[in-house]
Motif scaffolding. Structure first.
Motif, PDB file in Angstrom:
ATOM      1  N   LYS A 147       0.829  -1.204   0.000  1.00  0.00           N
ATOM      2  CA  LYS A 147       0.000   0.000   0.000  1.00  0.00           C
ATOM      3  C   LYS A 147       0.866   1.257   0.000  1.00  0.00           C
ATOM      4  N   LYS A 148       1.916   1.206   0.805  1.00  0.00           N
ATOM      5  CA  LYS A 148       2.808   2.359   0.923  1.00  0.00           C
ATOM      6  C   LYS A 148       3.542   2.622  -0.400  1.00  0.00           C
ATOM      7  N   GLN A 149       4.028   1.514  -1.006  1.00  0.00           N
ATOM      8  CA  GLN A 149       4.726   1.662  -2.289  1.00  0.00           C
ATOM      9  C   GLN A 149       3.769   2.193  -3.352  1.00  0.00           C
ATOM     10  N   ARG A 150       2.522   1.707  -3.320  1.00  0.00           N
ATOM     11  CA  ARG A 150       1.546   2.185  -4.303  1.00  0.00           C
ATOM     12  C   ARG A 150       1.333   3.684  -4.132  1.00  0.00           C
ATOM     13  N   ARG A 151       1.215   4.086  -2.865  1.00  0.00           N
ATOM     14  CA  ARG A 151       0.988   5.503  -2.582  1.00  0.00           C
ATOM     15  C   ARG A 151       2.138   6.348  -3.164  1.00  0.00           C
ATOM     16  N   ASP A 152       3.367   5.884  -2.945  1.00  0.00           N
ATOM     17  CA  ASP A 152       4.529   6.621  -3.473  1.00  0.00           C
ATOM     18  C   ASP A 152       4.455   6.726  -4.990  1.00  0.00           C
ATOM     19  N   HIS A 153       4.162   5.600  -5.643  1.00  0.00           N
ATOM     20  CA  HIS A 153       4.085   5.601  -7.106  1.00  0.00           C
ATOM     21  C   HIS A 153       3.000   6.559  -7.600  1.00  0.00           C
ATOM     22  N   VAL A 154       1.822   6.469  -6.969  1.00  0.00           N
ATOM     23  CA  VAL A 154       0.700   7.303  -7.404  1.00  0.00           C
ATOM     24  C   VAL A 154       1.053   8.775  -7.254  1.00  0.00           C
ATOM     25  N   MET A 155       1.640   9.123  -6.093  1.00  0.00           N
ATOM     26  CA  MET A 155       1.943  10.533  -5.854  1.00  0.00           C
ATOM     27  C   MET A 155       3.030  11.028  -6.802  1.00  0.00           C
ATOM     28  N   THR A 156       3.976  10.150  -7.132  1.00  0.00           N
ATOM     29  CA  THR A 156       4.989  10.534  -8.123  1.00  0.00           C
ATOM     30  C   THR A 156       4.326  10.813  -9.472  1.00  0.00           C
ATOM     31  N   ALA A 157       3.454   9.898  -9.901  1.00  0.00           N
ATOM     32  CA  ALA A 157       2.793  10.050 -11.201  1.00  0.00           C
ATOM     33  C   ALA A 157       1.943  11.313 -11.222  1.00  0.00           C
ATOM     34  N   LEU A 158       1.174  11.535 -10.139  1.00  0.00           N
ATOM     35  CA  LEU A 158       0.347  12.745 -10.083  1.00  0.00           C
ATOM     36  C   LEU A 158       1.227  13.992 -10.071  1.00  0.00           C
ATOM     37  N   GLY A 159       2.394  13.883  -9.435  1.00  0.00           N
ATOM     38  CA  GLY A 159       3.333  15.008  -9.406  1.00  0.00           C
ATOM     39  C   GLY A 159       3.837  15.337 -10.807  1.00  0.00           C
ATOM     40  N   ILE A 160       4.169  14.309 -11.571  1.00  0.00           N
ATOM     41  CA  ILE A 160       4.686  14.537 -12.933  1.00  0.00           C
ATOM     42  C   ILE A 160       3.655  15.267 -13.790  1.00  0.00           C
ATOM     43  N   VAL A 161       2.375  14.907 -13.649  1.00  0.00           N
ATOM     44  CA  VAL A 161       1.350  15.567 -14.467  1.00  0.00           C
ATOM     45  C   VAL A 161       0.877  16.868 -13.821  1.00  0.00           C
ATOM     46  N   GLY A 162       1.474  17.241 -12.691  1.00  0.00           N
ATOM     47  CA  GLY A 162       1.174  18.528 -12.065  1.00  0.00           C
ATOM     48  C   GLY A 162      -0.140  18.561 -11.302  1.00  0.00           C
ATOM     49  N   LEU A 163      -0.600  17.384 -10.789  1.00  0.00           N
ATOM     50  CA  LEU A 163      -1.872  17.352 -10.063  1.00  0.00           C
ATOM     51  C   LEU A 163      -1.717  16.722  -8.678  1.00  0.00           C
ATOM     52  N   GLY A 164      -0.525  16.902  -8.113  1.00  0.00           N
ATOM     53  CA  GLY A 164      -0.258  16.321  -6.796  1.00  0.00           C
ATOM     54  C   GLY A 164      -1.237  16.780  -5.736  1.00  0.00           C
ATOM     55  N   ASP A 165      -1.822  17.971  -5.934  1.00  0.00           N
ATOM     56  CA  ASP A 165      -2.747  18.509  -4.925  1.00  0.00           C
ATOM     57  C   ASP A 165      -4.206  18.113  -5.186  1.00  0.00           C
ATOM     58  N   ARG A 166      -4.434  17.310  -6.210  1.00  0.00           N
ATOM     59  CA  ARG A 166      -5.825  16.965  -6.542  1.00  0.00           C
ATOM     60  C   ARG A 166      -6.163  15.505  -6.264  1.00  0.00           C
ATOM     61  N   GLU A 167      -5.349  14.851  -5.458  1.00  0.00           N
ATOM     62  CA  GLU A 167      -5.527  13.407  -5.292  1.00  0.00           C
ATOM     63  C   GLU A 167      -6.913  13.026  -4.786  1.00  0.00           C
ATOM     64  N   LYS A 168      -7.525  13.917  -3.979  1.00  0.00           N
ATOM     65  CA  LYS A 168      -8.816  13.543  -3.385  1.00  0.00           C
ATOM     66  C   LYS A 168      -9.999  13.973  -4.245  1.00  0.00           C
ATOM     67  N   HIS A 169      -9.727  14.621  -5.385  1.00  0.00           N
ATOM     68  CA  HIS A 169     -10.824  15.072  -6.231  1.00  0.00           C
ATOM     69  C   HIS A 169     -11.405  13.931  -7.046  1.00  0.00           C
ATOM     70  N   TYR A 170     -12.717  14.012  -7.272  1.00  0.00           N
ATOM     71  CA  TYR A 170     -13.366  13.057  -8.157  1.00  0.00           C
ATOM     72  C   TYR A 170     -13.309  13.622  -9.574  1.00  0.00           C
ATOM     73  N   PRO A 171     -13.392  12.738 -10.597  1.00  0.00           N
ATOM     74  CA  PRO A 171     -13.298  13.209 -11.981  1.00  0.00           C
ATOM     75  C   PRO A 171     -14.228  14.380 -12.280  1.00  0.00           C
ATOM     76  N   ARG A 172     -15.465  14.346 -11.750  1.00  0.00           N
ATOM     77  CA  ARG A 172     -16.395  15.429 -12.104  1.00  0.00           C
ATOM     78  C   ARG A 172     -16.004  16.762 -11.465  1.00  0.00           C
ATOM     79  N   GLN A 173     -15.074  16.712 -10.514  1.00  0.00           N
ATOM     80  CA  GLN A 173     -14.608  17.965  -9.907  1.00  0.00           C
ATOM     81  C   GLN A 173     -13.390  18.521 -10.635  1.00  0.00           C
ATOM     82  N   LEU A 174     -13.017  17.868 -11.738  1.00  0.00           N
ATOM     83  CA  LEU A 174     -11.832  18.309 -12.484  1.00  0.00           C
ATOM     84  C   LEU A 174     -12.245  18.806 -13.866  1.00  0.00           C
TER      85      LEU A 174
END
Ligand SMILES: Nc1ncnc2c1ncn2[C@@H]1O[C@H](COP(=O)(O)OP(=O)(O)OP(=O)(O)O)[C@@H](O)[C@H]1O
Ligand SMILES: [Mg+2]
Lengths: 229, 377
Positions: free
Chosen positions: A117-144
């Motif tokens: 779970k921890k490794q997944r979290r790191d990977h996800v946050m890295t990927a979201l960071g690369i696309v510049g959406l690290g601060d939107r992890e808790k948003h649902y698609p319709r909120q984007l």
């Protein structure tokens, strides 16, 4: 050795006893680290070609080798596993799961791995960071916005660090500004992270970003234009 | 999406109904069985004519009584007299309080030691009937169900009029549905000459075998003994079996409907989410994972229905009702009994319905060609 070797691939669909030829003897090679643009009129078979590369569909004839693997010979089950490891797919309509947050959407492909779970979290946050959406992890698609949704989808495509990124009209549904951002992102993934990308597009502006351009016309490759990369 | 929520709610509701019916019918069977089972005490033996299956078809001669009472296995009271009650059960017809229709009520003529033999009996209102008088006691479950069966009132049956002087309880046993009086006065009132059964308290429960051997072996007697508990369990069997069979039948029919409902909902879910399925497949999820996901969803939906059904059924727990006991053709009052095992059974049943209803849609979901699924909007 080329990363992708598509040799004499033919694909036809059957509909009410009638054979509809879609691809007719297509041969393409793509080197690792390439950014290939694929253009052509509607119905010319671009999506079909991309699906064949992703192992989502099977060729009627011909061979498709990606890396070391002749994917047209894999079983359905093996193909699914192979896809999970080697393919990142980006859709025109983003195809995010509406009931999952951005984080959970990006995490989806990792559920097929043995990561903790921890490794997944790191990977996800890295990927979201690369696309510049690290601060939107808790948003649902319709909120984007559409552009943000597509960037989440790109994060989902790269989170497993796949061999090959396949994008089917990734900017087809976006306004010019968002489209520009998405294309810049793809270019960066290609240049900075050395991702091999095959992108289908209608849009000449989008096509310009690719390092290499192919034209598909009525199921055959008719033109091959090198744009100055 | 709103449509889907509607069908999902209907599916859960349908499964809730099935589970409620399932739990309630089994609660009836359970309650009825319990009522008859607690009627028996491990220390008591009931003596009937050989091969008689119930008191109503049995006969015990007046001359048999002293022979049985003299046996060493029979317990004795402080006064040295045997703890034994020779009894007569007659069915009397009394109008129901609710609809004034006559119903069969068992009236039991008992011996003076009856209350010592059946030690779960307690007079909760009034007093015990006095031997040698036309006084009767009424079981709590019969009070108010039939006309005339209230403390202080009089009631006519047989060729006599009887005064109700006491109300008794018996831990929910079948006796609570009966009317008790002095057997020596009931016998002439119904033109009988002889008893139907003897219930004796044994000095020790382990003495049953030797007691029965002595009774059956005595050439003067044409009688045999049963443990009182076995006797009442057997009495409940016919009706519990009927309730179970009937309950299963009704439950099955409803379940078929509910399964089709679940199937419908899940097919709709699959159709609605075709593109999602295609996306997951494109990400590398295998067909079996898709099957598992839809099965899990269907089972979860069904479980919601199952929980709802149990909640629906729960209020009947402890509620009392009456039915005709097949083996005596008289009314027995009993309570619905919902046990944890019954609820667990209901929940498992709901999940099974969900799995059965979800299987085909789940398989269809996994079989949609990925490329086609992705073309869906
Ligand atoms: N599963 C299928 N069954 C039958 N015909 C299909 C199927 N998939 C594609 N086709 C047909 O194959 C042809 C090519 O389709 P494809 O989606 O590859 O075109 P495309 O180049 O991606 O077009 P567009 O630019 O509109 O996306 C079309 O005529 C289409 O109708
Ligand atoms: Mg297309």
């Amino acid at each position: 050795m080329a990363l992708i070797d598509l040799r004499d691939v033919t694909k036809s669909y059957r509909r009410d006893q009638i054979e509809i030829p879609v691809l007719d003897g297509v041969t393409i090679t793509v080197d690792g680290g390439d950014f290939l643009g694929l253009m052509g009129p509607s119905g010319s078979g671009k999506s079909t070609l991309l699906n064949l590369l992703a192992g989502i569909d099977r060729p009627t004839r011909g061979s498709i080798r990606i890396g070391e693997v002749e994917i047209s010979r894999l079983s359905e089950r093996a193909l699914a596993g192979w896809r999970a490891r080697h393919i990142g797919f980006i859709f025109q309509l983003y195809n995010l799961i509406p009931v999952l947050t951005a984080f959970e959407n990006v995490e989806l492909p990792l559920l097929l791995t043995s990561l903790s779970k921890k490794q997944r979290r790191d990977h996800v946050m890295t990927a979201l960071g690369i696309v510049g959406l690290g601060d939107r992890e808790k948003h649902y698609p319709r909120q984007l916005s559409g552009g943000q949704e597509q960037r989440v989808a790109i994060a989902r495509a790269i989170v497993t660090d796949p061999t090959l990124l396949l994008a089917d009209e990734p900017t087809g549904d976006l306004d010019a500004k968002s489209a520009g951002e998405v294309l810049t992102l793809l270019q960066r993934l290609n240049q900075e992270f050395k991702k091999t990308i095959v992108m289908v597009t209608h849009d000449p502006h989008a096509a310009e970003r690719a390092a290499r351009l192919l034209h598909l016309e009525k199921g055959t490759l008719v033109e091959q234009v090198k744009v100055g990369a | 999406m709103i449509v889907r929520k509607g069908t999902a709610a209907m599916t859960a509701g349908g499964i809730a109904m099935v589970v409620a019916v399932f739990v309630m019918t089994l609660a009836i069977a359970q309650g009825f069985r319990q009522t008859l089972v607690v009627s028996g005490s491990p220390q008591n033996a009931i003596v009937l004519r050989k091969s008689a299956t119930a008191e109503t078809v049995s006969a015990v001669l007046r001359s048999d009584v002293p022979i049985v009472e003299a046996l060493p296995q029979v317990a004795r009271g402080p006064d040295g007299r045997p703890l034994s009650s020779s009894e007569l059960v007659v069915i009397i017809a009394l109008p129901r309080q609710s609809d004034n229709q006559p119903a069969n009520v068992p009236a039991r003529g008992v011996g003076p030691k009856a209350f010592e033999v059946r030690d779960n009996l307690k007079v909760v209102d009034g007093r015990r009937f006095a031997p040698g008088t036309r006084e009767i006691n009424v079981g709590k479950a019969a009070v108010g169900r039939f006309k005339g069966l209230t403390l202080g009132s009089t009631v006519k049956f047989g060729s006599a009029t009887w005064n109700v002087v006491g109300i008794f309880t018996a831990d929910d046993a079948a006796f609570e549905s009966e009317v008790w009086g002095d057997v020596d006065l009931m016998m002439p009132a119904f033109q009988r000459d002889g008893y139907q059964s003897m219930t004796v308290k044994l000095a020790d429960p382990s003495m049953f075998e030797s007691f029965n051997a002595t009774v059956t072996g005595d050439p003067r007697l044409y009688l045999e003994a049963q443990r009182e508990q076995d006797y009442y369990a057997e009495q409940s069997r016919a009706l519990t079996t009927v309730i179970r069979v009937f309950g299963t039948f009704v439950t099955l029919i409803l379940a078929i409907g509910a399964v089709f409902g679940a199937m419908n909902t899940m097919y709709a879910a699959v159709a609605y989410r075709t593109r999602e399925i295609g996306t997951l497949r494109a990400l590398g999820f295998s067909g079996s994972r898709i099957v598992a996901a839809f099965l899990a969803e269907s089972m979860a939906l069904a479980l919601v229905g199952g929980v709802l059904g149990c909640l629906l059924a729960l209020p009947v727990h402890g509620m009392s009702t009456g039915t005709t006991n097949f083996s005596s053709f008289s009314e027995v009052a009993f309570k619905f009994r919902i046990t944890p095992a019954l609820l667990a059974g209901g929940l498992i049943f709901s999940v099974v319905m969900g799995a059965v209803g979800g299987l085909l849609p789940a398989i269809r979901a996994a079989r949609i060609p990925v490329a086609r699924a992705l073309r869906e909007i």
